[in-house]
Design a protein around this motif. Sequence first.
Motif, PDB file in Angstrom:
ATOM      1  N   ALA A 189       0.849  -1.190   0.000  1.00  0.00           N
ATOM      2  CA  ALA A 189       0.000   0.000   0.000  1.00  0.00           C
ATOM      3  C   ALA A 189       0.889   1.246   0.000  1.00  0.00           C
ATOM      4  N   PRO A 190       0.453   2.307  -0.671  1.00  0.00           N
ATOM      5  CA  PRO A 190      -0.812   2.450  -1.386  1.00  0.00           C
ATOM      6  C   PRO A 190      -0.733   2.032  -2.851  1.00  0.00           C
ATOM      7  N   PHE A 191       0.440   1.553  -3.324  1.00  0.00           N
ATOM      8  CA  PHE A 191       0.595   1.206  -4.733  1.00  0.00           C
ATOM      9  C   PHE A 191      -0.419   0.155  -5.185  1.00  0.00           C
ATOM     10  N   ALA A 192      -0.556  -0.922  -4.391  1.00  0.00           N
ATOM     11  CA  ALA A 192      -1.253  -2.121  -4.841  1.00  0.00           C
ATOM     12  C   ALA A 192      -2.675  -1.861  -5.292  1.00  0.00           C
ATOM     13  N   ALA A 193      -3.343  -0.899  -4.701  1.00  0.00           N
ATOM     14  CA  ALA A 193      -4.751  -0.672  -5.002  1.00  0.00           C
ATOM     15  C   ALA A 193      -4.975   0.360  -6.098  1.00  0.00           C
ATOM     16  N   HIS A 194      -3.921   0.818  -6.768  1.00  0.00           N
ATOM     17  CA  HIS A 194      -4.071   1.952  -7.671  1.00  0.00           C
ATOM     18  C   HIS A 194      -3.493   1.682  -9.052  1.00  0.00           C
ATOM     19  N   THR A 195      -3.985   2.452 -10.006  1.00  0.00           N
ATOM     20  CA  THR A 195      -3.544   2.377 -11.393  1.00  0.00           C
ATOM     21  C   THR A 195      -3.279   3.784 -11.909  1.00  0.00           C
ATOM     22  N   ALA A 196      -2.106   3.983 -12.515  1.00  0.00           N
ATOM     23  CA  ALA A 196      -1.795   5.256 -13.166  1.00  0.00           C
ATOM     24  C   ALA A 196      -2.239   5.178 -14.623  1.00  0.00           C
ATOM     25  N   PHE A 197      -2.785   6.280 -15.136  1.00  0.00           N
ATOM     26  CA  PHE A 197      -3.315   6.231 -16.498  1.00  0.00           C
ATOM     27  C   PHE A 197      -3.242   7.589 -17.181  1.00  0.00           C
ATOM     28  N   LEU A 198      -3.215   7.535 -18.493  1.00  0.00           N
ATOM     29  CA  LEU A 198      -3.468   8.665 -19.363  1.00  0.00           C
ATOM     30  C   LEU A 198      -4.832   8.431 -20.012  1.00  0.00           C
ATOM     31  N   PRO A 199      -5.537   9.484 -20.428  1.00  0.00           N
ATOM     32  CA  PRO A 199      -6.951   9.309 -20.796  1.00  0.00           C
ATOM     33  C   PRO A 199      -7.201   8.821 -22.218  1.00  0.00           C
ATOM     34  N   PHE A 200      -6.343   7.956 -22.728  1.00  0.00           N
ATOM     35  CA  PHE A 200      -6.551   7.438 -24.083  1.00  0.00           C
ATOM     36  C   PHE A 200      -5.814   6.114 -24.233  1.00  0.00           C
ATOM     37  N   GLN A 201      -6.102   5.416 -25.323  1.00  0.00           N
ATOM     38  CA  GLN A 201      -5.439   4.149 -25.617  1.00  0.00           C
ATOM     39  C   GLN A 201      -4.749   4.237 -26.969  1.00  0.00           C
ATOM     40  N   VAL A 202      -3.551   3.662 -27.038  1.00  0.00           N
ATOM     41  CA  VAL A 202      -2.792   3.590 -28.287  1.00  0.00           C
ATOM     42  C   VAL A 202      -2.666   2.134 -28.691  1.00  0.00           C
ATOM     43  N   GLU A 203      -2.895   1.848 -29.962  1.00  0.00           N
ATOM     44  CA  GLU A 203      -2.676   0.499 -30.507  1.00  0.00           C
ATOM     45  C   GLU A 203      -1.862   0.628 -31.785  1.00  0.00           C
ATOM     46  N   SER A 204      -1.229  -0.477 -32.161  1.00  0.00           N
ATOM     47  CA  SER A 204      -0.367  -0.444 -33.343  1.00  0.00           C
ATOM     48  C   SER A 204      -1.009  -1.193 -34.500  1.00  0.00           C
ATOM     49  N   PHE A 205      -0.645  -0.785 -35.694  1.00  0.00           N
ATOM     50  CA  PHE A 205      -1.076  -1.478 -36.907  1.00  0.00           C
ATOM     51  C   PHE A 205       0.055  -1.402 -37.923  1.00  0.00           C
ATOM     52  N   PHE A 206      -0.116  -2.117 -39.021  1.00  0.00           N
ATOM     53  CA  PHE A 206       0.913  -2.133 -40.061  1.00  0.00           C
ATOM     54  C   PHE A 206       0.371  -1.507 -41.342  1.00  0.00           C
ATOM     55  N   ASP A 207       1.217  -0.727 -41.961  1.00  0.00           N
ATOM     56  CA  ASP A 207       0.892  -0.098 -43.245  1.00  0.00           C
ATOM     57  C   ASP A 207       2.074  -0.341 -44.169  1.00  0.00           C
ATOM     58  N   ALA A 208       1.866  -1.186 -45.176  1.00  0.00           N
ATOM     59  CA  ALA A 208       2.943  -1.557 -46.111  1.00  0.00           C
ATOM     60  C   ALA A 208       4.164  -2.090 -45.364  1.00  0.00           C
ATOM     61  N   GLY A 209       3.918  -2.896 -44.335  1.00  0.00           N
ATOM     62  CA  GLY A 209       4.988  -3.523 -43.584  1.00  0.00           C
ATOM     63  C   GLY A 209       5.626  -2.659 -42.522  1.00  0.00           C
ATOM     64  N   VAL A 210       5.171  -1.407 -42.380  1.00  0.00           N
ATOM     65  CA  VAL A 210       5.724  -0.488 -41.384  1.00  0.00           C
ATOM     66  C   VAL A 210       4.742  -0.364 -40.226  1.00  0.00           C
ATOM     67  N   ARG A 211       5.236  -0.533 -38.992  1.00  0.00           N
ATOM     68  CA  ARG A 211       4.361  -0.411 -37.831  1.00  0.00           C
ATOM     69  C   ARG A 211       4.071   1.063 -37.552  1.00  0.00           C
ATOM     70  N   ARG A 212       2.800   1.354 -37.322  1.00  0.00           N
ATOM     71  CA  ARG A 212       2.372   2.706 -36.990  1.00  0.00           C
ATOM     72  C   ARG A 212       1.438   2.631 -35.786  1.00  0.00           C
ATOM     73  N   TYR A 213       1.137   3.791 -35.206  1.00  0.00           N
ATOM     74  CA  TYR A 213       0.432   3.828 -33.924  1.00  0.00           C
ATOM     75  C   TYR A 213      -0.767   4.767 -34.007  1.00  0.00           C
ATOM     76  N   LEU A 214      -1.889   4.288 -33.486  1.00  0.00           N
ATOM     77  CA  LEU A 214      -3.144   4.996 -33.617  1.00  0.00           C
ATOM     78  C   LEU A 214      -3.799   5.175 -32.256  1.00  0.00           C
ATOM     79  N   VAL A 215      -4.381   6.353 -32.019  1.00  0.00           N
ATOM     80  CA  VAL A 215      -5.265   6.526 -30.869  1.00  0.00           C
ATOM     81  C   VAL A 215      -6.588   5.849 -31.216  1.00  0.00           C
ATOM     82  N   THR A 216      -6.985   4.874 -30.418  1.00  0.00           N
ATOM     83  CA  THR A 216      -8.198   4.122 -30.736  1.00  0.00           C
ATOM     84  C   THR A 216      -9.368   4.429 -29.806  1.00  0.00           C
ATOM     85  N   ARG A 217      -9.078   4.870 -28.569  1.00  0.00           N
ATOM     86  CA  ARG A 217     -10.175   5.183 -27.651  1.00  0.00           C
ATOM     87  C   ARG A 217      -9.765   6.318 -26.728  1.00  0.00           C
ATOM     88  N   LEU A 218     -10.747   7.145 -26.362  1.00  0.00           N
ATOM     89  CA  LEU A 218     -10.578   8.162 -25.337  1.00  0.00           C
ATOM     90  C   LEU A 218     -11.439   7.784 -24.141  1.00  0.00           C
TER      91      LEU A 218
END
Length: 678
Positions: free
Chosen positions: A149-178
Amino acid sequence: MPGPTRKTSRTGNPKTRRRPRQRRLKGRRLRSQLPESGRFLASAPASLKAQLGAVVGLETFRGEIGELTLAQYQRLVDQALLLFDQVYAHLPLKRAMHAVDPVQRLRLLKHRLANLRPADKPREMDFHREMTEIFNSVRDLHTNYLLPAPFAAHTAFLPFQVESFFDAGVRRYLVTRLIAGFSHATFAPGVEVTRWNGMSIERAVRSNADRQAGSNVDARFARGLDALTIRPLIRSLPPDEDWVVIGYRTDDGRDLEIKLEWMVFSPDSDADDEALGQARSAEIGLDLLTNAVGRAKKAMFAPKVAAAQERLAAAGSEARMFRSRSGDLTTSMPNVFRANPVTTPHGDIGYIRIFTFSTADPAGFVDEFVRLTDQLPRNGLIIDVRGNGGGNITAGERLLQVLTPRTIEPEPVQFVNTPLTLELVRRNGSQSQVDLSRWLESIAQATETGATYSRGFPITDPEDANDRGQSYFGPVVLITDALCYSTTDIFAAGFQDHEIGPILGTSGNTGAGGANVWTHELLRFLLPGPSSPFETLPNGAGLRVSVRRTLRVGGRSGTPLEDLGVMPNAVHEMTRDDLLHSNRDLITEAARLIKDLRSHQLDADVVLESDATLTMTATTSNLSRLDVFVDGRPEASVDITDGANPAVRLTPTSPSPGEVELRGYDGARLAAVLRLVF
């Protein structure tokens, strides 16, 4: 007589013992405690506020961190050393594969602490950092230092999610949810993330990945990407920076920046995990971090769904059903399953997502899976276990039988042979809540033979793994990724080892977690009393350890699952359309694999007549022969054709038959098995 029914079995929930609630931050003066970019939470939807509870900035959270004493540091080091040296199943493998020695590192830390004056003790954050680094060095997500405690009960966050995808074999990163309630004029789902705190996003993710404990490159990368925006503090220290500056590119090609502060909230613990009890918790294979990240994502991005699922769980599975989205089937286990039919260029097929194997009722878990798949198209099924961190090993292994005519062989597990594991199995025999008697003889013999490991025995009873048999006869494709871990690794390995169908991966490997994980608390439970070497840990800290390693079966019999994982038959690189349009290209690729597989049908009605004869009528597809067994004895073998077949009458050897098993063959290959119970 009443018609035949299929055999099912249910087990009651075991006695439960709730974990003590961790100390959480106070919610007073919420507005003043929030950083500038988090002020939207003051007027956020009520459903989000209910899920997040009190939210504060990272700087405020740091002010809540307490101080452990030097003696408490030493106790944590001693207990960690005990686990690694005497219980940890993978120590020989980790020393060989990763050239690490956690035992020596802990001995050195113990020595340094023993020669310090209390006034010179390290800062608590520095101590936690060193302990975390030692545990992470073995690259085993089962074996963890859980912060107090107090770490165990908590989560640090930023208000969005990033996921990766591929475009012509190159990895890129997209905001997918807020996060619900957060809005911005240009920073929205669909923008591409290009920079992170002044460095390229690719470099930032890979730098973050290097700090993760994944056992292979794909696993570390997947966890590094998740940790960009969500960090459960039970396993990770708070971010060093108070805010991040994100560079992003809009759809019209503008390169912009946004500054967002880290925030901290305290999610509720998982009800399914708390319901397991001590006996069931001995059957667990779970990546705690992935599980915690999944709960945080649900609370942040789907608070209404999370709240509804909580109400359903509190009401009980018989009270009501729930669907997460329009078009989904209703389910009594919305935390576990999401199922729906999907239309693809290759036809209509079934799709079922398994989010977790955490359940106190493995038989009920299988029942609900069967109930859902009975409502889906029968000509093909996609099972998607991406992001599933595991759960109850028995649930995962019992599910395999409904997908194949083969007899399921559960994975055997082994203890490492040490004086402490010998004492553990000696004191927990057939009368114990956790029966370890099968391992006793081989561990005792190790004193003479010098064997490193005990004999292997399965956690899942082979009878339970085959108690109901096949229920789905169409082709099946399994979708995996690098976040699949533990029980999900075991399920994927069983799927592959029993040749149920192809595996389509969005990564080149699964997370490669091959073990049964026990907590320090469970070990204290199994070795109680004043002579126990396991001591109470200070201030809510915890330890977890891989206590029994798993071995594969079938053609890979004896191969450890840890670090090697399950490699898919094909890899699909996620696309932009996948991220923004419900995995559209991924499902199309899975359907293409299904199209090339042969589908079967086996439906039958068997009636017991008053003169003790049986009348059987069967409707089949792509089967050429049907063998009939009554109470395990062969009674007939008939040639069949597609469609409805003529009725077959037979007089079984048993005067009062209880079970009829029909085995359908596609040429010489056993392709479908149907059991009917009177």
